[in-house]
Design a protein around this motif. Sequence first.
Motif, short mmCIF file in Angstrom:
data_model
loop_
_atom_site.label_atom_id
_atom_site.label_comp_id
_atom_site.label_asym_id
_atom_site.label_seq_id
_atom_site.Cartn_x
_atom_site.Cartn_y
_atom_site.Cartn_z
N GLY A 145 0.81 -1.22 0.00
CA GLY A 145 0.00 0.00 0.00
C GLY A 145 0.83 1.26 0.00
N LYS A 148 -0.38 4.79 -1.15
CA LYS A 148 -1.85 4.76 -1.19
C LYS A 148 -2.50 5.02 0.17
CE LYS A 148 -1.61 1.06 -4.68
NZ LYS A 148 -2.03 -0.34 -4.99
N GLU A 151 -5.61 7.13 0.89
CA GLU A 151 -6.95 6.64 0.52
C GLU A 151 -7.75 6.20 1.75
OE1 GLU A 151 -6.74 3.58 -2.42
OE2 GLU A 151 -5.24 4.65 -3.62
N PHE A 152 -7.09 6.20 2.92
CA PHE A 152 -7.74 5.73 4.15
C PHE A 152 -7.77 6.83 5.22
CE2 PHE A 152 -5.60 1.77 2.48
CZ PHE A 152 -6.75 1.23 1.92
N TYR A 378 -2.56 -4.40 0.67
CA TYR A 378 -3.37 -3.19 0.50
C TYR A 378 -4.86 -3.54 0.41
CZ TYR A 378 -5.79 0.35 -2.29
OH TYR A 378 -6.72 1.24 -2.77
N GLN A 379 -5.18 -4.57 -0.37
CA GLN A 379 -6.58 -4.97 -0.54
C GLN A 379 -7.19 -5.48 0.76
OE1 GLN A 379 -5.86 -7.77 -3.71
NE2 GLN A 379 -6.52 -6.33 -5.31
N LYS A 382 -8.12 -2.48 2.75
CA LYS A 382 -9.29 -1.84 2.12
C LYS A 382 -10.57 -2.61 2.43
CE LYS A 382 -10.65 0.38 -2.22
NZ LYS A 382 -12.09 0.11 -2.10
N GLN A 383 -10.47 -3.94 2.51
CA GLN A 383 -11.64 -4.75 2.84
C GLN A 383 -12.18 -4.38 4.22
OE1 GLN A 383 -11.68 -9.22 3.97
NE2 GLN A 383 -12.03 -9.21 1.76
N TYR A 385 -11.58 -1.50 5.81
CA TYR A 385 -11.97 -0.09 5.78
C TYR A 385 -13.37 0.07 5.19
CZ TYR A 385 -11.48 4.96 5.08
OH TYR A 385 -11.66 6.32 5.12
N ASP A 386 -13.61 -0.54 4.04
CA ASP A 386 -14.91 -0.42 3.38
C ASP A 386 -16.01 -1.08 4.20
OD1 ASP A 386 -13.64 0.89 1.33
OD2 ASP A 386 -13.59 -0.84 -0.02
#
Length: 587
Positions: A145, A148, A151-152, A378-379, A382-383, A385-386
């Motif tokens: 990440g 990136k 993005e959070f 990173y994914q 993001k999982q 976070y979303d």
Amino acid sequence: MASQFLRSTNSRYVAGVLAALGAGSALYTLTPQTVQAKSEVDAATIKKIEEAYAKLNGPEGAKCKSLLKKHLTKDVVDKLKAKKTKLGATLYDCIRSGVYNLDAGVGVYAPDAEAYTLFAPLFDKIIEEYHGFTPKQKQPPVDLGEGKTKEFPPLDPKGKYIKSTRIRCGRSLKGYPFNPCLTQDNYLEMEGKVKKAFAEYSDKELKGKYYPLDGMSKDTQKQLIADHFLFKEGDRHLQYANACNFWPKGRGIFHNNDKTFLIWVNEEDHMRIISMQEGSDVGKVLDRLIKGVRGIEKQVPFSRDDRLGWLTFCPTNLGSTVRASVHIALPKLAARKDFIEICEKLNLQVRGIHGEHSESVGGVYDISNKARLGLSEYQAVKQMYDGVKKLIELEEKEKLIFTHRKFTDTRLTLAQWKAKRKIAGFNDDTKLPVMKINDTRTIIGVIDICRHIALQYGLYGSSSGDQEAIDEVIQKLEELNTAMNPILRATLTKNYDARKECWNVFKEESLFPLLRKYEELLGEQRFMVGTQYSWADIALIEFLTRCQQCYDSFYLAHFERLRTFCQVFESLPHIRPYIQGRSDSFF
């Protein structure tokens, strides 16, 4: 030359003999120079494996719902029970923990890296069901990440729900097996290597100190416990997986000076690398983790498989190994029967705040991404976070529905209550108010009703300590209410001179001493208890404003902080209409 010729000739001779023996030759392997018997699992271990299978599928394992039980079929047992890794690990080593702990969700561990391939008929099925990752799939390239993290941004900037954020990853040192196959020398050698890596940290955000568990002083132990950094010898799941051999040799804890970056050495995995802080700034936490991981791997190479990614002791952590989590209170959503199902649909995992196999404390849960394998680092972040962002949205909607739920308010005279009390089966000394919930539950008394409502609306603190502090405030206010009885009697008899005298005595002897204490408390913190409004704040403000309206509109002039405290609360959009619409009298 002669000796070399003899070895070569002997090798060909033995090979010819084995070929003549036919099926018997399957028990041996050859090198150009030696003959070596292939590893066999002893009869006692095979018996344990067969007994384990029988236990999982017998009366004792009737309630077991682990992935081990589901996928350890008779066919798998027969295929794998006689196999052993080069380091000597058997199928029993893989399944032992799940056999002893029938409440486990997964139930298997890999004693060494080879176990994932040698015992693939079992591990592949479990990995596929847990991660949704098939044997034909391959872990994506590393993407921590970098570049990136912006993005959070903070998930909960006002701090209404999220208490803290934490992202961790696991790493295994290249060239070493996992816990069950490690020797004491292995543990000490690995500890020495990572200590050197820690000493090389140059970033001031990462600089800190390493604390070995072996020989740790009581003062250091107390401090690490107070910081919630100290890990103990493994729980029963790890104990039965033989993950605690030679304890505490080679185990230790590193943390930075700010106590926001932590590394556990040789706990469950060789390394657990953790970045954390209060609040919900996921990007900042991830940025620190990336710097920490990159700093270590410059000094110590990690073990990674092309298909499974970063290798770990437990198959649930394979792949990215990233577990990004928040400690979060979602009182309305968590009260729903389908709360866990909602989280699972968002690919989230729910735990108690003290880790796996623990329960929620004070309505606070540890919620993280469930998937580790088949997605990049990173994914994985993001999982989480979303998913958590969606949970907060659902919590807000749930509150709007819940707070507008209709209820029936029935007022009774004393005579009516006495008659109803007998019919309803209450004791003769039962006093109003009484709350009935869907005709299935009855709560009696102001305090118990308020406590129930506070708990339902997330106003009863986020820990047992908060709840005790809230109860103490409520108890003090109840004592004040009792001390006000002479004032109430004077009011009912319309003896206003007596009421004034009683009020002045009450102020000096009971009210003001307590308010001075609360005035001092509010100089140090924003709320009576914890980091947000609670039942304690509402009860105190209700009491203070009632006294202002009914007895003395100027008494709070002596307490500037309390006066401001009440004004700020009463200006809230949902509170103002209630304040404006309520009666000016207790009666």
